[in-house]
Write an enzyme that holds these catalytic residues in place. Structure first.
Site, PDB file in Angstrom:
ATOM      1  N   ASP A 186       0.821  -1.201   0.000  1.00 47.85           N
ATOM      2  CA  ASP A 186       0.000   0.000   0.000  1.00 47.85           C
ATOM      3  C   ASP A 186       0.862   1.261   0.000  1.00 47.85           C
ATOM      4  O   ASP A 186       1.856   1.351   0.719  1.00 47.85           O
ATOM      5  CB  ASP A 186      -0.894  -0.038   1.245  1.00 47.85           C
ATOM      6  N   ASP A 293      -6.105  -7.722  -0.438  1.00 46.79           N
ATOM      7  CA  ASP A 293      -6.305  -7.488   0.989  1.00 46.79           C
ATOM      8  C   ASP A 293      -7.725  -7.011   1.281  1.00 46.79           C
ATOM      9  O   ASP A 293      -8.432  -6.503   0.393  1.00 46.79           O
ATOM     10  CB  ASP A 293      -5.296  -6.438   1.460  1.00 46.79           C
ATOM     11  N   ARG A 349      -3.535 -15.340   4.381  1.00 46.47           N
ATOM     12  CA  ARG A 349      -3.201 -14.908   5.732  1.00 46.47           C
ATOM     13  C   ARG A 349      -4.098 -15.651   6.698  1.00 46.47           C
ATOM     14  O   ARG A 349      -5.324 -15.631   6.559  1.00 46.47           O
ATOM     15  CB  ARG A 349      -3.410 -13.411   5.868  1.00 46.47           C
ATOM     16  N   ASP A 353      -2.777  -9.050  11.438  1.00 43.11           N
ATOM     17  CA  ASP A 353      -1.456  -8.509  11.139  1.00 43.11           C
ATOM     18  C   ASP A 353      -0.544  -8.691  12.344  1.00 43.11           C
ATOM     19  O   ASP A 353      -0.989  -8.619  13.498  1.00 43.11           O
ATOM     20  CB  ASP A 353      -1.539  -7.020  10.840  1.00 43.11           C
TER      21      ASP A 353
END
Length: 441
Positions: A186, A293, A349, A353
């Site tokens: 990003d 994402d 994932r 995070d």
């Protein structure tokens, strides 16, 4: 405690007072997933913002009892693990709930399920057995290993510049690091949703991709394809592409990047053509690694052009992206509805995070932190190499990283994706040696 309305009893069991455990599976990557000693309260969102971005928006689990997305299991403490899973775990959004009263556990579901009782008391082994059977039943091919990668996010965040990518690209050569993919995260685009409009720091994004490939590395990029920020040109020019309330008007999908976010309805023909153009353009430039994402935004309830249910629309959107980038490209799903992504992404994932700090600042186990990332990666370890390659999030081992030795051990033990995300020239001897060792396969 009783089951929620809409949940029918599908299984009942008696548990021992010692050793009974419940596995609760979260909806998407960031949703907490763990095994709890029976009677322990499971993790729940601490704010409405967290619930919107990190949990299933249509689910409302209470603080008591257990609420699971797609699969729930109970180790009864007497030598068996009871696995209750959606009959079709990948294309439906069936929820499973467990109500506990003393030594009695009543399990309910809001759709068709299958119950399997596995001998033993190892919850992960029982879940892996279920996963292997589910993958075989769906005719899934064995997942491809994830390539090694370097990602710009944890060093540069959204302030990354072309010069930062080039510096680390050159460092890979001088330090002789076995990095397959250089992934731009990003910060390269003007706004969330305006993926082909560069930010000030990336005037020549295509040229940077050529530079990466010229070094003999693969080029990767980050997108949030189901999101449009309120400041974006996409939201301003194409409000009809946004997911709608049943009564009309764009459906709010969360708040991040200091702006409201909307979900793009990829079942709208023009929106589908637009996202196809975005991904095919990047593919034509030579990008063949895509970190997509916050994609749970594609599976929230709302009024879609096609009339499809959320899970079907989400899976159709992933197929559209796969078709645009081709079968050999690597797709990493992040913030992804986990079970509905099976068969459509290469790696995923499996946690929140990570972070430079161990504990989440707000106490929510969906929030960035090593503790939250470890929790759900442990909970979903049974999926690795069965449904996809598990991504525990990035390897960050710079001196400023709290608990870095334990975090590196965790990434290694997951045995899935290894993605470095430090400024490589800033690593000390231990950090560089650890990075090289984990990247070497």
């Amino acid at each position: 405690m009783t089951l929620s309305p809409g949940f029918d009893v599908v299984h009942e069991l008696t548990v021992s007072s010692d050793g009974a455990q419940v596995f609760e599976h979260g909806w998407q990557s960031f949703s907490p997933t763990s095994v709890y000693p029976l009677g322990t309260r499971p993790h729940r969102p601490t704010s409405e913002r967290n619930r919107m971005l990190n949990y299933r928006q249509s689910s409302q689990p209470g603080p008591d009892g257990y609420f699971s997305e797609g699969v729930l299991s109970v180790a009864d403490g007497a030598g068996s693990v009871h696995v209750v899973a959606a009959a079709d775990p990948f294309t439906t959004g069936v929820r499973v709930q467990a109500a506990v009263s003393g030594s009695s556990v009543v399990i309910g579901a809001d759709g068709p399920v299958r119950v399997t009782v596995v001998p033993g008391d190892d919850v992960q082994a029982a879940l892996r057995s279920w996963a292997v059977s589910a993958a075989s039943g769906a005719g899934l091919a064995a997942p491809k290993p994830a390539p090694t990668a370097w990602c710009s996010w944890y060093e540069y965040w959204g302030d990354v510049r072309r010069e930062d990518i080039v510096e680390n690209l050159e460092a890979m050569r001088t330090l002789d690091l076995p990095v397959d993919v250089v992934q731009i995260d990003d910060g390269y685009s003007a706004e969330i949703g305006d993926w082909l409009i560069p930010s000030d720091g990336f005037a020549d994004l295509r040229g940077l991709v050529e530079t990466i490939r010229g070094e003999g590395r693969r080029a990767g990029i980050w997108l949030a394809p189901f999101f449009a920020g309120a400041r974006s040109r996409l939201a301003a020019e194409h409000p009809d592409w946004l997911l709608r309330h049943p009564h009309g008007g764009p459906l709010h999908a969360g708040h991040n990047w200091n702006q409201d976010l909307y979900s793009v309805d990829l079942s709208h023909p023009a929106a589908a053509e637009w996202i196809r153009t975005v991904f095919s353009t990047f593919a034509e430039w030579g990008i063949d690694y895509f970190k997509i994402d916050f994609i749970a935004a594609g599976a929230i309830p709302g009024s879609r052009a096609s009339g499809a249910d959320p899970v079907t629309a989400y899976r159709d959107g992933l197929r559209l992206i796969r078709d645009a980038v081709g079968p050999s490209a690597h797709i990493l799903g992040c913030g992804a509805p986990v079970l509905p992504s099976v068969g459509l992404v290469d790696s995923i994932r499996v946690s929140a995070d990570t972070g430079h700090s161990f504990a989440p600042e707000d106490g929510d186990m969906c929030s960035p932190s090593q503790a939250a990332a470890m929790l759900s990666a442990h909970g979903r370890q049974f999926m690795n190499g069965v449904f996809f390659a598990n991504d525990p999030d990035c390897l960050i081992v710079g001196a400023k990283v709290e608990n870095r030795e334990a975090w590196a051990t965790h990434v290694e033990q997951v045995g899935g994706a290894v993605v470095s995300s430090d400024r490589l020239l800033g690593l000390d001897d231990w950090g560089l040696a650890t990075t090289r060792r984990l990247l070497t396969r």
